[in-house]
Design an enzyme around this catalytic site. Structure first.
Site, PDB file in Angstrom:
ATOM      1  N   TYR A 163      -2.124  -1.418  10.310  1.00  0.00           N
ATOM      2  CA  TYR A 163      -2.269  -1.725   8.883  1.00  0.00           C
ATOM      3  C   TYR A 163      -1.034  -1.265   8.109  1.00  0.00           C
ATOM      4  O   TYR A 163      -0.448  -2.033   7.338  1.00  0.00           O
ATOM      5  CB  TYR A 163      -3.518  -1.031   8.349  1.00  0.00           C
ATOM      6  CG  TYR A 163      -3.714  -1.125   6.853  1.00  0.00           C
ATOM      7  CD1 TYR A 163      -4.326  -2.244   6.278  1.00  0.00           C
ATOM      8  CD2 TYR A 163      -3.323  -0.089   6.009  1.00  0.00           C
ATOM      9  CE1 TYR A 163      -4.514  -2.314   4.900  1.00  0.00           C
ATOM     10  CE2 TYR A 163      -3.515  -0.152   4.640  1.00  0.00           C
ATOM     11  CZ  TYR A 163      -4.118  -1.263   4.091  1.00  0.00           C
ATOM     12  OH  TYR A 163      -4.305  -1.334   2.727  1.00  0.00           O
TER      13      TYR A 163
ATOM     14  N   SER B 271       0.839  -1.204   0.000  1.00  0.00           N
ATOM     15  CA  SER B 271       0.000   0.000   0.000  1.00  0.00           C
ATOM     16  C   SER B 271       0.867   1.244   0.000  1.00  0.00           C
ATOM     17  O   SER B 271       2.020   1.215   0.469  1.00  0.00           O
ATOM     18  CB  SER B 271      -0.901   0.008   1.242  1.00  0.00           C
ATOM     19  OG  SER B 271      -1.510   1.274   1.446  1.00  0.00           O
TER      20      SER B 271
END
Length: 285
Positions: free
Chosen positions: A190, A177
């Protein structure tokens, strides 16, 4: 084709979210996308393949000639819809329902895929979960364990299970990401897993180079998937993606082509690398 959307601030009450009820629906594949047999005769296993980026990758892979196995948690209707989309491309799709936090399930999923297709050539480690918290002290041990188990432990489990079936020229593609590069103050755990995925990709690429197995990653920016309305509140969904240079969220179809490239012979001299479909955000790495 324009990908401008109004997210309407919609939210969902369950995670990881349902694509079937999203309005507007994510764009899975461009109408003018033409396959050219880049993955003809290949088979792929995609985690989180029922919706979002995973669904788009599955359909693009199918249009390029691959049979696909998709792993999902419990979103049965989304998974069935993805299966229908893959089959509409003239390819086979195997649905594998289960919890990827379980090493036992991951091994079983790979075994079932091999039994179904006779081989595996491409592994896409894509499934993830996220739970926003404004303060690090709010992250419970259970949340921390679940996020790491889903987002990075499963990558190890699936890689270990798939390796005996991969040959020279085959490929592993990991979804990281943009948050691995610029961070996210409300997605600390995350973002940490996504940083771990970058390190994992680089290390595994070096580890498998002698076998001719390529390992790369894709680091999407803000993409319109079920994870977004199921994770954030209405106001944040309204603003989703507007802080990028493109001033909008991306669509899954704008990311899936990265996976096609990395899985195909077009990327035969690439390993340990990360592609960045992120709406123009400049990152290092």
């Amino acid at each position: 084709m324009s990908f401008e959307i109004d997210t309407r601030g919609q939210t969902q009450s369950t995670r990881p979210g349902i694509e079937e009820i999203m309005d507007p629906a994510p764009v899975v594949i461009r109408e003018n996308y033409r396959g050219s047999g880049k993955l003809q005769g290949k088979t792929a296993l995609i985690t989180g393949g029922d919706s979002g980026i995973g669904r788009s990758v599955a359909v693009h892979f199918a249009r390029e000639g691959a049979d696909v196995a998709i792993v999902y948690l419990d979103e049965s209707q989304d998974a069935s819809d993805t299966k229908a989309m893959v089959e509409a491309e003239g390819k086979n799709c195997l649905l594998l329902r289960g919890d990827i936090r379980s090493e036992v399930f991951c091994k079983e999923a790979v075994s079932r895929a091999v039994n179904e297709f006779g081989k595996l050539n491409i592994l896409v480690n894509n499934a993830a979960e996220q739970h926003p918290k404004e303060n690090v002290t709010e992250i419970s041990p259970d949340q921390l364990n679940d996020t790491f188990a889903t987002n990075i432990f499963s990558f190890f489990y699936f890689t270990q299970a798939v390796l005996p079936y991969l040959d020279e020229g085959d490929s592993i593609i990991n979804t990281t990401s943009v948050t691995a590069y610029h961070g996210s103050p409300s997605l600390l755990d995350y973002s940490s897993t996504k940083g771990a995925i970058v390190a994992y990709t680089r290390s595994l690429a070096d580890n498998l180079a002698e076998k001719g197995i390529r390992v790369n990653a894709v680091a999407p920016g803000p993409i319109w998937t079920p994870l977004i309305p199921s994770t954030f509140d209405s106001e944040r969904v309204k603003q989703f993606g507007k802080d990028t240079p493109f001033k909008r969220p991306g669509q899954p179809c704008e990311v899936a082509t990265c996976y096609v490239f990395l899985a195909s012979e077009d990327a035969s001299y690439m390993s340990g690398q990360v592609l960045h479909p992120n709406g123009g955000q400049v990152v290092n790495g």
